[in-house]
Write a protein that holds these residues in place. Structure first.
Motif, PDB file in Angstrom:
ATOM      1  N   GLY A  11      10.862   2.277 -13.769  1.00  0.00           N
ATOM      2  CA  GLY A  11      12.431   1.803 -13.445  1.00  0.00           C
ATOM      3  C   GLY A  11      13.136   2.450 -14.334  1.00  0.00           C
ATOM      4  N   PHE A  12      13.661   2.207 -15.864  1.00  0.00           N
ATOM      5  CA  PHE A  12      13.976   3.403 -16.668  1.00  0.00           C
ATOM      6  C   PHE A  12      14.640   4.839 -16.402  1.00  0.00           C
ATOM      7  CE2 PHE A  12      14.423   5.322 -20.627  1.00  0.00           C
ATOM      8  CZ  PHE A  12      15.791   4.990 -21.161  1.00  0.00           C
ATOM      9  N   THR A  13      13.412   5.491 -15.993  1.00  0.00           N
ATOM     10  CA  THR A  13      13.611   6.332 -15.743  1.00  0.00           C
ATOM     11  C   THR A  13      14.681   7.462 -14.699  1.00  0.00           C
ATOM     12  OG1 THR A  13      11.240   6.872 -16.922  1.00  0.00           O
ATOM     13  CG2 THR A  13      12.179   8.920 -15.824  1.00  0.00           C
ATOM     14  N   PHE A  14      14.347   6.093 -13.740  1.00  0.00           N
ATOM     15  CA  PHE A  14      15.520   6.606 -12.884  1.00  0.00           C
ATOM     16  C   PHE A  14      16.263   6.408 -13.273  1.00  0.00           C
ATOM     17  CE2 PHE A  14      11.703   5.168  -9.220  1.00  0.00           C
ATOM     18  CZ  PHE A  14      11.776   6.629  -8.509  1.00  0.00           C
ATOM     19  N   LEU A  15      16.920   5.099 -13.824  1.00  0.00           N
ATOM     20  CA  LEU A  15      18.132   5.229 -14.243  1.00  0.00           C
ATOM     21  C   LEU A  15      18.649   6.169 -15.220  1.00  0.00           C
ATOM     22  CD1 LEU A  15      18.698   1.192 -14.596  1.00  0.00           C
ATOM     23  CD2 LEU A  15      19.831   2.776 -12.558  1.00  0.00           C
ATOM     24  N   PHE A  16      17.973   6.681 -15.420  1.00  0.00           N
ATOM     25  CA  PHE A  16      18.133   7.801 -16.437  1.00  0.00           C
ATOM     26  C   PHE A  16      18.636   9.178 -15.752  1.00  0.00           C
ATOM     27  CE2 PHE A  16      17.111  11.271 -19.373  1.00  0.00           C
ATOM     28  CZ  PHE A  16      17.793  11.372 -19.937  1.00  0.00           C
ATOM     29  N   TYR A  17      17.585   9.196 -15.167  1.00  0.00           N
ATOM     30  CA  TYR A  17      17.456  10.702 -14.374  1.00  0.00           C
ATOM     31  C   TYR A  17      18.549  10.884 -13.496  1.00  0.00           C
ATOM     32  CZ  TYR A  17      14.826  14.320 -11.303  1.00  0.00           C
ATOM     33  OH  TYR A  17      14.654  15.495 -10.675  1.00  0.00           O
ATOM     34  N   ILE A  18      19.078   9.880 -12.652  1.00  0.00           N
ATOM     35  CA  ILE A  18      20.459   9.694 -11.794  1.00  0.00           C
ATOM     36  C   ILE A  18      21.415   9.596 -13.183  1.00  0.00           C
ATOM     37  CG2 ILE A  18      22.068   8.082 -11.067  1.00  0.00           C
ATOM     38  CD1 ILE A  18      19.563   6.765  -9.649  1.00  0.00           C
ATOM     39  N   ALA A  19      21.904   9.036 -14.020  1.00  0.00           N
ATOM     40  CA  ALA A  19      23.176   9.744 -14.744  1.00  0.00           C
ATOM     41  C   ALA A  19      23.408  10.766 -15.314  1.00  0.00           C
ATOM     42  CB  ALA A  19      22.470   8.534 -16.173  1.00  0.00           C
ATOM     43  N   ALA A  20      21.792  11.100 -15.995  1.00  0.00           N
ATOM     44  CA  ALA A  20      21.472  12.295 -16.940  1.00  0.00           C
ATOM     45  C   ALA A  20      21.917  13.076 -15.559  1.00  0.00           C
ATOM     46  CB  ALA A  20      20.692  12.934 -17.528  1.00  0.00           C
ATOM     47  N   GLY A  21      21.858  13.410 -14.467  1.00  0.00           N
ATOM     48  CA  GLY A  21      21.334  14.754 -13.567  1.00  0.00           C
ATOM     49  C   GLY A  21      23.149  14.412 -12.883  1.00  0.00           C
ATOM     50  N   PHE A 196      26.558  13.965   1.212  1.00  0.00           N
ATOM     51  CA  PHE A 196      26.081  12.310   1.815  1.00  0.00           C
ATOM     52  C   PHE A 196      24.796  12.265   2.082  1.00  0.00           C
ATOM     53  CE2 PHE A 196      30.518  14.304   3.850  1.00  0.00           C
ATOM     54  CZ  PHE A 196      31.567  12.767   3.445  1.00  0.00           C
ATOM     55  N   GLU A 197      24.299  14.009   2.464  1.00  0.00           N
ATOM     56  CA  GLU A 197      22.564  13.712   2.682  1.00  0.00           C
ATOM     57  C   GLU A 197      21.887  12.886   1.422  1.00  0.00           C
ATOM     58  OE1 GLU A 197      23.323  17.514   1.035  1.00  0.00           O
ATOM     59  OE2 GLU A 197      24.394  16.462   2.813  1.00  0.00           O
ATOM     60  N   TRP A 198      23.299  13.049   0.586  1.00  0.00           N
ATOM     61  CA  TRP A 198      22.106  11.859  -0.961  1.00  0.00           C
ATOM     62  C   TRP A 198      22.332  10.225  -1.312  1.00  0.00           C
ATOM     63  CZ3 TRP A 198      18.380  14.120  -3.847  1.00  0.00           C
ATOM     64  CH2 TRP A 198      18.301  15.357  -3.911  1.00  0.00           C
ATOM     65  N   MET A 199      23.312  10.286  -0.419  1.00  0.00           N
ATOM     66  CA  MET A 199      23.687   9.067  -0.490  1.00  0.00           C
ATOM     67  C   MET A 199      22.660   7.497  -0.456  1.00  0.00           C
ATOM     68  SD  MET A 199      27.162   8.725  -1.580  1.00  0.00           S
ATOM     69  CE  MET A 199      26.315  10.517  -2.643  1.00  0.00           C
ATOM     70  N   PRO A 200      21.764   7.611   0.414  1.00  0.00           N
ATOM     71  CA  PRO A 200      20.648   6.476   0.613  1.00  0.00           C
ATOM     72  C   PRO A 200      20.080   6.678  -0.169  1.00  0.00           C
ATOM     73  CG  PRO A 200      21.265   8.342   3.109  1.00  0.00           C
ATOM     74  CD  PRO A 200      21.790   8.945   2.142  1.00  0.00           C
ATOM     75  N   MET A 201      19.475   7.755  -0.739  1.00  0.00           N
ATOM     76  CA  MET A 201      18.616   7.986  -1.682  1.00  0.00           C
ATOM     77  C   MET A 201      19.245   7.105  -2.858  1.00  0.00           C
ATOM     78  SD  MET A 201      15.798   8.645  -2.652  1.00  0.00           S
ATOM     79  CE  MET A 201      14.859  10.370  -1.245  1.00  0.00           C
ATOM     80  N   LEU A 202      20.221   7.795  -3.342  1.00  0.00           N
ATOM     81  CA  LEU A 202      21.014   7.300  -4.515  1.00  0.00           C
ATOM     82  C   LEU A 202      20.703   6.022  -4.995  1.00  0.00           C
ATOM     83  CD1 LEU A 202      22.951   7.558  -7.576  1.00  0.00           C
ATOM     84  CD2 LEU A 202      24.744   7.794  -5.581  1.00  0.00           C
ATOM     85  N   VAL A 203      20.866   5.240  -3.363  1.00  0.00           N
ATOM     86  CA  VAL A 203      21.114   3.422  -3.900  1.00  0.00           C
ATOM     87  C   VAL A 203      19.948   2.966  -3.124  1.00  0.00           C
ATOM     88  CG1 VAL A 203      21.532   1.997  -1.405  1.00  0.00           C
ATOM     89  CG2 VAL A 203      22.912   3.428  -1.451  1.00  0.00           C
ATOM     90  N   PHE A 204      18.552   4.100  -2.973  1.00  0.00           N
ATOM     91  CA  PHE A 204      17.509   3.204  -3.336  1.00  0.00           C
ATOM     92  C   PHE A 204      17.350   3.300  -4.043  1.00  0.00           C
ATOM     93  CE2 PHE A 204      13.101   5.142  -2.896  1.00  0.00           C
ATOM     94  CZ  PHE A 204      12.458   4.688  -3.151  1.00  0.00           C
ATOM     95  N   GLU A 205      17.167   4.636  -4.898  1.00  0.00           N
ATOM     96  CA  GLU A 205      16.910   4.964  -6.053  1.00  0.00           C
ATOM     97  C   GLU A 205      17.337   3.908  -7.062  1.00  0.00           C
ATOM     98  OE1 GLU A 205      16.703   8.178  -7.412  1.00  0.00           O
ATOM     99  OE2 GLU A 205      14.728   9.477  -6.465  1.00  0.00           O
ATOM    100  N   ILE A 206      18.610   3.583  -6.651  1.00  0.00           N
ATOM    101  CA  ILE A 206      19.125   2.266  -8.018  1.00  0.00           C
ATOM    102  C   ILE A 206      18.842   0.713  -7.541  1.00  0.00           C
ATOM    103  CG2 ILE A 206      21.570   1.310  -8.460  1.00  0.00           C
ATOM    104  CD1 ILE A 206      22.845   4.035  -7.776  1.00  0.00           C
ATOM    105  N   ILE A 207      18.263   1.018  -6.559  1.00  0.00           N
ATOM    106  CA  ILE A 207      17.775  -0.513  -6.203  1.00  0.00           C
ATOM    107  C   ILE A 207      16.428  -0.935  -6.522  1.00  0.00           C
ATOM    108  CG2 ILE A 207      17.009  -2.756  -4.407  1.00  0.00           C
ATOM    109  CD1 ILE A 207      19.497  -1.454  -2.630  1.00  0.00           C
ATOM    110  N   PHE A 208      15.596   0.137  -6.556  1.00  0.00           N
ATOM    111  CA  PHE A 208      14.261   0.092  -6.670  1.00  0.00           C
ATOM    112  C   PHE A 208      14.210  -0.020  -7.804  1.00  0.00           C
ATOM    113  CE2 PHE A 208      10.457   3.367  -7.156  1.00  0.00           C
ATOM    114  CZ  PHE A 208       9.652   1.971  -6.517  1.00  0.00           C
ATOM    115  N   ALA A 209      15.056   0.620  -8.595  1.00  0.00           N
ATOM    116  CA  ALA A 209      14.745   0.718 -10.450  1.00  0.00           C
ATOM    117  C   ALA A 209      14.957  -0.597 -10.631  1.00  0.00           C
ATOM    118  CB  ALA A 209      15.896   1.675 -10.733  1.00  0.00           C
TER     119      ALA A 209
END
Length: 224
Positions: A11-21, A196-209
């Protein structure tokens, strides 16, 4: 490690990955902005610190992919070890391919430093090398494709084992399949890259994290 520990690390790594990327893309994009190779190199020479920090973030993103591969494998291997191992392999491939693209960024950073620039007596040679290093080669899209396949695999196992809510796992599968279809088309220049194609994945990963950090993964606690 326990399942709870693996869930929290993931969970922490998901959030870090998103922020760092995202931070890396913004810093790198700003540093390399400009009209034409000469303007981009000149702007990059003024923002070497920002670009260097973006490279460090890219390295951390590569390691984040490996951490996610290991932790998600640990969480899903009881559902099907072979499929989970394939998902792990995809996330490892994501990290390795991402790391393989870093030498180009390091080359650009070297090229715009004073010592490197003074070694080129001919500005045309400097611009030609700069144009080559600035040329997109698609390695990031290939890495992202490995990410998408790995995400689809782990989302499927999470859904099959009811390790997280079915709606959340289903969103992960849909978001992953969307990227699996779109990214190769972008690589072949049939589609232009968009956000646009990344928006569903972004939502999923934030909630999943958030779910991993708060609830963890435990089959007996999820019956929906």
């Amino acid at each position: 490690m326990t399942r709870r520990t693996n869930a929290k690390i993931a969970g922490f790594t998901f959030l870090f990955y998103i922020a760092a990327g995202i931070t890396s893309m913004v810093l790198s994009g700003d540093a390399k902005s400009g009209q034409g190779t000469a303007a981009k190199l000149a702007n990059l020479a003024l923002h070497t610190n920002e670009f260097g920090f973006a490279i460090i973030l890219d390295v951390l993103c590569c390691f984040s992919a490996l951490v996610l591969g290991v932790t998600l494998y640990a969480l899903t291997r009881d559902e099907d070890q072979d499929i989970a191992l394939f998902g792990l392999s995809c996330r490892v491939g994501e990290g390795v391919i991402g790391a393989a693209g870093l030498p180009k960024s390091l080359g650009l950073l070297w090229l715009v430093t004073a010592d490197a620039g003074s070694s080129f007596a001919d500005p045309a040679t400097l611009n030609s090398l700069g144009a080559f290093l600035l040329m997109p080669v698609g390695s990031s899209t290939i890495s992202a494709t490995f990410f998408a396949v790995g995400s689809a695999v782990f989302s499927f196992l999470l859904l099959r084992g009811r390790l997280i809510p079915s709606a959340l796992a289903g969103l992960g599968i849909v978001a992953s399949i969307l990227l699996v279809v779109v990214l190769p088309l972008q690589l072949g220049k049939f589609l232009e890259p968009t956000w646009f194609e990344w928006m569903p994945m972004l939502v999923f990963e934030i909630i999943f994290a958030g779910w991993l950090l708060v609830k963890g993964v435990d089959a007996k606690n999820v019956k929906i």
